[in-house]
Design a protein around this motif. Structure first.
Motif, PDB file in Angstrom:
ATOM      1  N   VAL A   1      -3.606  -4.991  -5.509  1.00 33.52           N
ATOM      2  CA  VAL A   1      -3.274  -5.173  -4.097  1.00 33.52           C
ATOM      3  C   VAL A   1      -4.395  -5.976  -3.435  1.00 33.52           C
ATOM      4  O   VAL A   1      -5.521  -6.026  -3.934  1.00 33.52           O
ATOM      5  CB  VAL A   1      -3.097  -3.817  -3.384  1.00 33.52           C
ATOM      6  CG1 VAL A   1      -1.986  -3.011  -4.029  1.00 33.52           C
ATOM      7  CG2 VAL A   1      -4.393  -3.035  -3.366  1.00 33.52           C
ATOM      8  N   GLU A   2      -4.064  -6.601  -2.312  1.00 30.57           N
ATOM      9  CA  GLU A   2      -5.078  -7.374  -1.582  1.00 30.57           C
ATOM     10  C   GLU A   2      -5.942  -6.406  -0.780  1.00 30.57           C
ATOM     11  O   GLU A   2      -5.447  -5.599   0.002  1.00 30.57           O
ATOM     12  CB  GLU A   2      -4.413  -8.383  -0.656  1.00 30.57           C
ATOM     13  CG  GLU A   2      -5.410  -9.277   0.071  1.00 30.57           C
ATOM     14  CD  GLU A   2      -4.728 -10.345   0.912  1.00 30.57           C
ATOM     15  OE1 GLU A   2      -5.445 -11.028   1.665  1.00 30.57           O
ATOM     16  OE2 GLU A   2      -3.495 -10.485   0.799  1.00 30.57           O
ATOM     17  N   LEU A   3      -7.239  -6.498  -0.973  1.00 29.20           N
ATOM     18  CA  LEU A   3      -8.179  -5.620  -0.278  1.00 29.20           C
ATOM     19  C   LEU A   3      -8.928  -6.401   0.806  1.00 29.20           C
ATOM     20  O   LEU A   3      -9.219  -7.587   0.630  1.00 29.20           O
ATOM     21  CB  LEU A   3      -9.185  -5.018  -1.263  1.00 29.20           C
ATOM     22  CG  LEU A   3      -8.621  -4.027  -2.285  1.00 29.20           C
ATOM     23  CD1 LEU A   3      -9.691  -3.671  -3.320  1.00 29.20           C
ATOM     24  CD2 LEU A   3      -8.111  -2.769  -1.584  1.00 29.20           C
ATOM     25  N   PRO A   4      -9.260  -5.762   1.915  1.00 32.09           N
ATOM     26  CA  PRO A   4     -10.048  -6.441   2.957  1.00 32.09           C
ATOM     27  C   PRO A   4     -11.490  -6.651   2.484  1.00 32.09           C
ATOM     28  O   PRO A   4     -11.887  -6.180   1.417  1.00 32.09           O
ATOM     29  CB  PRO A   4      -9.972  -5.474   4.139  1.00 32.09           C
ATOM     30  CG  PRO A   4      -9.759  -4.131   3.518  1.00 32.09           C
ATOM     31  CD  PRO A   4      -8.915  -4.375   2.289  1.00 32.09           C
ATOM     32  N   LEU A   5     -12.278  -7.324   3.308  1.00 32.84           N
ATOM     33  CA  LEU A   5     -13.668  -7.593   2.940  1.00 32.84           C
ATOM     34  C   LEU A   5     -14.507  -6.323   2.946  1.00 32.84           C
ATOM     35  O   LEU A   5     -15.473  -6.206   2.197  1.00 32.84           O
ATOM     36  CB  LEU A   5     -14.276  -8.632   3.893  1.00 32.84           C
ATOM     37  CG  LEU A   5     -13.644 -10.035   3.853  1.00 32.84           C
ATOM     38  CD1 LEU A   5     -14.361 -10.959   4.820  1.00 32.84           C
ATOM     39  CD2 LEU A   5     -13.689 -10.609   2.431  1.00 32.84           C
TER      40      LEU A   5
ATOM     41  N   ALA B   1      -8.688   2.095   0.219  1.00 31.94           N
ATOM     42  CA  ALA B   1      -8.213   1.271  -0.893  1.00 31.94           C
ATOM     43  C   ALA B   1      -7.185   2.020  -1.731  1.00 31.94           C
ATOM     44  O   ALA B   1      -6.153   1.449  -2.131  1.00 31.94           O
ATOM     45  CB  ALA B   1      -9.401   0.841  -1.753  1.00 31.94           C
ATOM     46  N   ARG B   2      -7.421   3.288  -2.014  1.00 31.12           N
ATOM     47  CA  ARG B   2      -6.482   4.069  -2.802  1.00 31.12           C
ATOM     48  C   ARG B   2      -5.167   4.261  -2.054  1.00 31.12           C
ATOM     49  O   ARG B   2      -4.073   4.193  -2.657  1.00 31.12           O
ATOM     50  CB  ARG B   2      -7.097   5.423  -3.153  1.00 31.12           C
ATOM     51  CG  ARG B   2      -8.284   5.320  -4.102  1.00 31.12           C
ATOM     52  CD  ARG B   2      -7.868   4.918  -5.502  1.00 31.12           C
ATOM     53  NE  ARG B   2      -7.207   6.030  -6.190  1.00 31.12           N
ATOM     54  CZ  ARG B   2      -6.462   5.922  -7.267  1.00 31.12           C
ATOM     55  NH1 ARG B   2      -6.233   4.715  -7.778  1.00 31.12           N
ATOM     56  NH2 ARG B   2      -5.919   6.980  -7.850  1.00 31.12           N
ATOM     57  N   ALA B   3      -5.276   4.473  -0.727  1.00 27.11           N
ATOM     58  CA  ALA B   3      -4.060   4.652   0.072  1.00 27.11           C
ATOM     59  C   ALA B   3      -3.221   3.375   0.090  1.00 27.11           C
ATOM     60  O   ALA B   3      -1.989   3.430   0.208  1.00 27.11           O
ATOM     61  CB  ALA B   3      -4.424   5.070   1.496  1.00 27.11           C
ATOM     62  N   ALA B   4      -3.899   2.219  -0.029  1.00 28.73           N
ATOM     63  CA  ALA B   4      -3.178   0.946  -0.041  1.00 28.73           C
ATOM     64  C   ALA B   4      -2.588   0.629  -1.407  1.00 28.73           C
ATOM     65  O   ALA B   4      -1.883  -0.377  -1.568  1.00 28.73           O
ATOM     66  CB  ALA B   4      -4.123  -0.180   0.385  1.00 28.73           C
ATOM     67  N   GLY B   5      -2.863   1.463  -2.392  1.00 23.06           N
ATOM     68  CA  GLY B   5      -2.289   1.267  -3.719  1.00 23.06           C
ATOM     69  C   GLY B   5      -3.231   0.657  -4.734  1.00 23.06           C
ATOM     70  O   GLY B   5      -2.808   0.343  -5.859  1.00 23.06           O
ATOM     71  N   ALA B   6      -4.491   0.489  -4.375  1.00 26.18           N
ATOM     72  CA  ALA B   6      -5.450  -0.089  -5.319  1.00 26.18           C
ATOM     73  C   ALA B   6      -5.776   0.925  -6.417  1.00 26.18           C
ATOM     74  O   ALA B   6      -5.930   2.114  -6.150  1.00 26.18           O
ATOM     75  CB  ALA B   6      -6.727  -0.496  -4.592  1.00 26.18           C
ATOM     76  N   ARG B   7      -5.876   0.435  -7.645  1.00 28.12           N
ATOM     77  CA  ARG B   7      -6.237   1.304  -8.751  1.00 28.12           C
ATOM     78  C   ARG B   7      -7.770   1.412  -8.852  1.00 28.12           C
ATOM     79  O   ARG B   7      -8.494   0.563  -8.346  1.00 28.12           O
ATOM     80  CB  ARG B   7      -5.665   0.746 -10.052  1.00 28.12           C
ATOM     81  CG  ARG B   7      -4.134   0.794 -10.100  1.00 28.12           C
ATOM     82  CD  ARG B   7      -3.612   0.078 -11.326  1.00 28.12           C
ATOM     83  NE  ARG B   7      -3.852  -1.369 -11.247  1.00 28.12           N
ATOM     84  CZ  ARG B   7      -3.593  -2.209 -12.228  1.00 28.12           C
ATOM     85  NH1 ARG B   7      -3.087  -1.756 -13.369  1.00 28.12           N
ATOM     86  NH2 ARG B   7      -3.832  -3.501 -12.088  1.00 28.12           N
ATOM     87  N   ARG B   8      -8.211   2.440  -9.514  1.00 26.77           N
ATOM     88  CA  ARG B   8      -9.646   2.646  -9.687  1.00 26.77           C
ATOM     89  C   ARG B   8     -10.295   1.436 -10.345  1.00 26.77           C
ATOM     90  O   ARG B   8     -11.390   1.018  -9.969  1.00 26.77           O
ATOM     91  CB  ARG B   8      -9.899   3.898 -10.530  1.00 26.77           C
ATOM     92  CG  ARG B   8      -9.484   5.189  -9.853  1.00 26.77           C
ATOM     93  CD  ARG B   8      -9.674   6.372 -10.799  1.00 26.77           C
ATOM     94  NE  ARG B   8      -9.239   7.612 -10.162  1.00 26.77           N
ATOM     95  CZ  ARG B   8     -10.040   8.406  -9.436  1.00 26.77           C
ATOM     96  NH1 ARG B   8     -11.314   8.068  -9.279  1.00 26.77           N
ATOM     97  NH2 ARG B   8      -9.569   9.501  -8.888  1.00 26.77           N
ATOM     98  N   ARG B   9      -9.588   0.872 -11.336  1.00 26.34           N
ATOM     99  CA  ARG B   9     -10.131  -0.282 -12.036  1.00 26.34           C
ATOM    100  C   ARG B   9     -10.355  -1.451 -11.088  1.00 26.34           C
ATOM    101  O   ARG B   9     -11.378  -2.141 -11.163  1.00 26.34           O
ATOM    102  CB  ARG B   9      -9.166  -0.688 -13.155  1.00 26.34           C
ATOM    103  CG  ARG B   9      -9.648  -1.899 -13.974  1.00 26.34           C
ATOM    104  CD  ARG B   9      -8.525  -2.489 -14.800  1.00 26.34           C
ATOM    105  NE  ARG B   9      -7.388  -2.878 -13.980  1.00 26.34           N
ATOM    106  CZ  ARG B   9      -7.357  -4.003 -13.258  1.00 26.34           C
ATOM    107  NH1 ARG B   9      -8.398  -4.823 -13.246  1.00 26.34           N
ATOM    108  NH2 ARG B   9      -6.301  -4.295 -12.537  1.00 26.34           N
TER     109      ARG B   9
END
Length: 291
Positions: free
Chosen positions: A4-8, A15-23
């Motif tokens: 997923v696209e993460l902010p700066l 990040a986890r709530a936005a769907g980003a994986r730990r990796r």
């Protein structure tokens, strides 16, 4: 699953709530503190890190001391930890990478610097008086004046209500020595050493006049009565264009009877050489102690 696209700037939870994986977080993020990250795409400078910290700090927090000096543009040596100033409270934030200082801040003790709450020039000057030598404190105060973050009136008001505050004695001793006309830290250091010696106080940016009374040059510091100038030669003076201008300036000064003392970075370790050479120059021009 795509990244997923993460902010700066983001927190682990965001990040986890936005769907980003730990990796993805581990690969992309530079950890500022536990649970707080900067994207690898973000510039890693003091201002960016301070913006990141605002995600976790109380709304009334202000960046202060060494961090404030960097944000205000008057020092280039950021502290190892981001320094924050808070009003007294039962529980203070405690995080690795963050140094918290308690101050009884008022409204005019905080200013906005590009959207960040930063201690004012007067508050920063007072706070740094606890850790800087008098010479470095004067140099920092000169820079605050030069940058427009400080004026004599605001400093006087802040120091007037600083009784029993750590550093106030040194701050009050150094405040009368500040000058907005000093153009650099080295010039401020030279001036401090001369002002606090038994020599006459030098003028700042002293004008050099030709025989017709026209200004042909300025000395960083000087004694017009004795035609002695004190100059600091930084690295920029080695640039061909600047070197050429300096040759013209020194020639004009010499032609009109000025003795120019030139100092460099090697002379900034202490006052002895600067004061002694200036003393000898003044004596050669007729100055006498006590005159």
């Amino acid at each position: 699953m795509d990244d997923v696209e993460l902010p700066l700037v983001y927190t682990w939870r965001e990040a986890r709530a936005a769907g980003a994986r730990r990796r993805q977080i581990t690969a992309d993020g530079r950890r500022v503190s536990t649970g707080l990250y900067l994207s690898s795409a973000a510039d890693d400078d003091v201002a960016v890190r301070c913006r990141a910290w605002t995600r976790l700090l109380p709304p009334d927090a202000a960046f202060g001391l060494g961090t404030a000096a960097v944000l205000l543009g008057v020092r280039s040596d950021p502290p190892a930890e981001v320094e924050v100033v808070l009003r007294p409270r039962p529980v203070l934030p405690q995080r690795r990478g963050l140094a918290v200082h308690v101050r009884d801040l008022r409204g005019d003790d905080v200013v906005d610097v590009r959207g960040l709450r930063v201690t004012s020039g007067a508050q920063t000057f007072l706070d740094l008086a606890t850790r800087l030598t008098p010479a470095e404190l004067v140099a920092t105060g000169d820079a605050l004046l030069r940058a427009g973050h400080l004026d004599a009136a605001s400093l006087e008001r802040r120091l007037a209500r600083a009784d029993r505050v750590r550093g106030v004695v040194r701050a009050r001793e150094c405040a009368p020595l500040l000058s907005a006309r000093a153009m650099s830290r080295p010039e401020s250091l030279l001036r401090y050493w001369l002002v606090t010696s038994d020599l006459p106080d030098p003028e700042v940016q002293v004008p050099v006049l030709d025989r017709r009374g026209r200004v042909v040059a300025h000395g960083d510091l000087g004694y017009a009565q004795y035609r002695v100038a004190v100059e600091y030669e930084g690295r920029q003076h080695a640039e061909p264009e600047q070197f050429g201008r300096d040759v013209d300036r020194y020639s004009l000064m010499a032609a009109d009877g000025w003795l120019v003392l030139r100092f460099a970075g090697r002379h900034l370790a202490g006052p002895a050489v600067v004061v002694e050479r200036t003393r000898r120059a003044l004596l050669s021009r007729g100055w006498r102690p006590g005159s």
